[in-house]
Design a protein around this motif. Structure first.
Motif, mmCIF file in Angstrom:
data_model
loop_
_atom_site.group_PDB
_atom_site.id
_atom_site.type_symbol
_atom_site.label_atom_id
_atom_site.label_comp_id
_atom_site.label_asym_id
_atom_site.label_seq_id
_atom_site.Cartn_x
_atom_site.Cartn_y
_atom_site.Cartn_z
ATOM 1 N N MET A 115 25.926 -23.796 54.038
ATOM 2 C CA MET A 115 26.839 -24.864 53.635
ATOM 3 C C MET A 115 26.095 -26.051 53.037
ATOM 4 O O MET A 115 26.577 -26.694 52.102
ATOM 5 C CB MET A 115 27.687 -25.312 54.832
ATOM 6 N N ALA A 169 25.562 -25.181 49.498
ATOM 7 C CA ALA A 169 26.724 -24.690 48.749
ATOM 8 C C ALA A 169 27.254 -25.764 47.802
ATOM 9 O O ALA A 169 27.187 -26.968 48.096
ATOM 10 C CB ALA A 169 27.832 -24.264 49.712
ATOM 11 N N ALA A 170 27.751 -25.311 46.666
ATOM 12 C CA ALA A 170 28.358 -26.236 45.718
ATOM 13 C C ALA A 170 29.626 -26.835 46.321
ATOM 14 O O ALA A 170 30.329 -26.190 47.098
ATOM 15 C CB ALA A 170 28.690 -25.506 44.417
ATOM 16 N N SER A 199 33.240 -27.723 45.932
ATOM 17 C CA SER A 199 34.353 -27.341 45.062
ATOM 18 C C SER A 199 35.338 -28.497 44.936
ATOM 19 O O SER A 199 35.435 -29.357 45.813
ATOM 20 C CB SER A 199 35.072 -26.106 45.628
ATOM 21 N N SER A 252 30.341 -17.419 48.905
ATOM 22 C CA SER A 252 31.733 -17.851 48.804
ATOM 23 C C SER A 252 32.273 -18.301 50.156
ATOM 24 O O SER A 252 33.001 -19.301 50.250
ATOM 25 C CB SER A 252 32.587 -16.711 48.248
ATOM 26 N N GLN A 268 30.967 -21.724 50.842
ATOM 27 C CA GLN A 268 31.624 -22.734 50.026
ATOM 28 C C GLN A 268 33.031 -23.045 50.551
ATOM 29 O O GLN A 268 33.439 -24.207 50.629
ATOM 30 C CB GLN A 268 31.704 -22.262 48.576
ATOM 31 N N GLU A 269 33.749 -22.004 50.940
ATOM 32 C CA GLU A 269 35.109 -22.223 51.445
ATOM 33 C C GLU A 269 35.085 -22.989 52.759
ATOM 34 O O GLU A 269 35.882 -23.908 52.971
ATOM 35 C CB GLU A 269 35.827 -20.887 51.630
ATOM 36 N N LYS A 287 32.755 -24.959 53.811
ATOM 37 C CA LYS A 287 32.307 -26.327 53.533
ATOM 38 C C LYS A 287 33.480 -27.184 53.078
ATOM 39 O O LYS A 287 33.630 -28.339 53.503
ATOM 40 C CB LYS A 287 31.205 -26.317 52.479
#
Length: 422
Positions: free
Chosen positions: A183, A186-187, A189, A316, A319-320, A322
């Motif tokens: 996390m 992670a980018a 979003s 993914s 990212q979700e 996070k």
């Protein structure tokens, strides 16, 4: 009742019985459940009748193995909500002898009866006894357990009933704790796009759940699995496509707009570190089907697989989670959490799949003949929740809804039969 404005960055007050704070996914489910109950049930059928004392002993062994099965949720308005141990809590067992009615009736009763999250335990069991065996209806608050965790719990219960010993498990950390390193990198979003139309919730009082069930033949189950491989898709993709097509045949509303389906994704194998301990270790991904009624079936099934594939990677998932963690740190109210569900997810179908042979069928002295579910509701007025599980080579479907599409499972079976016949 309003949600207290909790600061998740404040450490929970230490008490001897504190287990751990809720993770972000658990926290979100706790909030959503306070808007409309979203607890779930699983149903297991075995070919043996045992004494009440045997069941109580097995349930106690289950609690001694899984720390969260003695927990309540506490929230004081300052610290993050947390699981707190109640050493005296015992899993309630309701026994119905010489049962005459179908288990679907009892499952609907359990689905309609909410949990009090402030009282332990957040799990209850109904046992239906009949001449040739027993049916277990397990109900769990969704902040303490997810569907696959419920299946593992049933397996532990059956092992204990068969005389096996259950070693205590440590408290497993919440999902975002296991993903912290991923996390951090992670980018971030952007805010999720709203659905074209918000979903209405069912009435807060007076609504009654409906539960239906259907087992496919072993021959059809095998044909679906084999054809899905040939068509480069999955059984899950095939079932989703069948639900969409069946719904369009039944409902004019479904024929007039895209169908939105949410698929919970079990991330235990992807993330690791939680084993079979209790907790919520899933993400949820929306797929959208804009095809008209009668569109090529296997194209639709492949599209479901393609839409789900990106969400199944570790990157993914991180990212979700996070993004969800960021949402929870804003101290959302019950209304904010419900608004996220209604305006962003806004699905027509929840398709929850336990997969193929998720737990053992054979135990010392008895056999698990069937496993049904998960049986759950999102809180929407018209959602169709389809549970899928393949055990003993038989694919079983359940439908739970407060406004069910009539005959949906029969039509799903028809669509699948047509799909493998051409």
């Amino acid at each position: 009742m309003q949600n207290p404005q909790i600061n998740p960055n404040i450490a929970p007050r230490q008490t001897p019985d504190l287990i751990r704070p809720l993770g972000s996914t658990e926290h979100l489910f706790w909030l959503i459940d306070r808007n409309r109950s979203i607890h779930f049930t699983l149903v297991a059928e075995i070919d043996r009748v045992l004494t009440r004392s045997a069941w109580n002993a097995a349930l106690l062994a289950l609690q001694q193995r899984h720390p969260l099965l003695c927990a309540r949720i506490v929230a004081d308005g300052v610290a993050a909500p947390a699981f707190q141990r109640d050493p005296a809590a015992r899993i309630p067992l309701r026994v119905v002898e010489n049962v005459q009615q179908a288990w679907q009736v009892e499952a609907a009763v359990e689905l309609s009866g909410p949990f009090d999250w402030s009282n332990a335990p957040l799990l209850r069991v109904t046992l239906l006894q009949h001449a040739s065996g027993s049916t277990i209806v397990l109900a769990a608050h969704h902040a303490v357990l997810d569907g696959m965790g419920g299946a593992y719990l049933l397996e532990d219960l059956l092992r204990a009933l068969a005389g096996g010993s259950l070693a205590p498990l440590p408290v497993a950390p919440p999902l975002e704790s296991l993903l912290r390193t991923q996390m951090d990198s992670a980018a971030v979003s952007g805010p999720p796009a709203p659905a074209p139309e918000a979903k209405a919730f069912r009435p807060a009082v007076g609504a009654r759940a409906e539960v239906a069930a259907l087992a496919l033949s072993a021959q059809l189950t095998q044909a679906i699995a084999e054809r899905a491989r040939i068509e480069r898709t999955t059984v899950h993709g095939a079932v989703a496509a069948a639900v969409h097509e069946a719904g369009r045949r039944i409902s004019r509303t479904w024929r007039e707009r895209p169908v939105r389906t949410v698929s919970p994704i079990d991330v235990r194998a992807t993330v690791g570190g939680m084993g079979r301990a209790n907790g919520v270790y899933i993400t949820q991904t929306i797929t959208v089907d804009e095809r008209p009624r009668g569109a090529p079936f296997w194209d639709a099934a492949r599209d479901v697989k393609a839409q789900l594939a990106p969400a199944q990677t570790l990157a993914s998932v991180a990212q979700e989670i996070k993004a969800l963690d960021g949402f929870i740190t804003t101290n959302p109210s019950i209304e904010h959490a419900a608004g996220f569900l209604s305006h962003v997810l806004a699905f027509d179908v929840l398709l929850s799949n336990l997969g193929r042979e998720p737990i053992a069928s054979s135990y010392d002295g008895f056999t698990l003949n069937a496993l049904w579910g998960p049986i759950v509701s999102s809180g929407f007025a018209d959602d169709q929740v389809i549970g899928v599980c393949t055990l003993g080579g038989v694919l079983r479907l359940t439908q739970a809804s407060y406004n069910a599409l009539p005959g949906l499972l029969d039509e799903v079976q028809t669509v699948l039969g047509e799909a493998v016949a051409v």
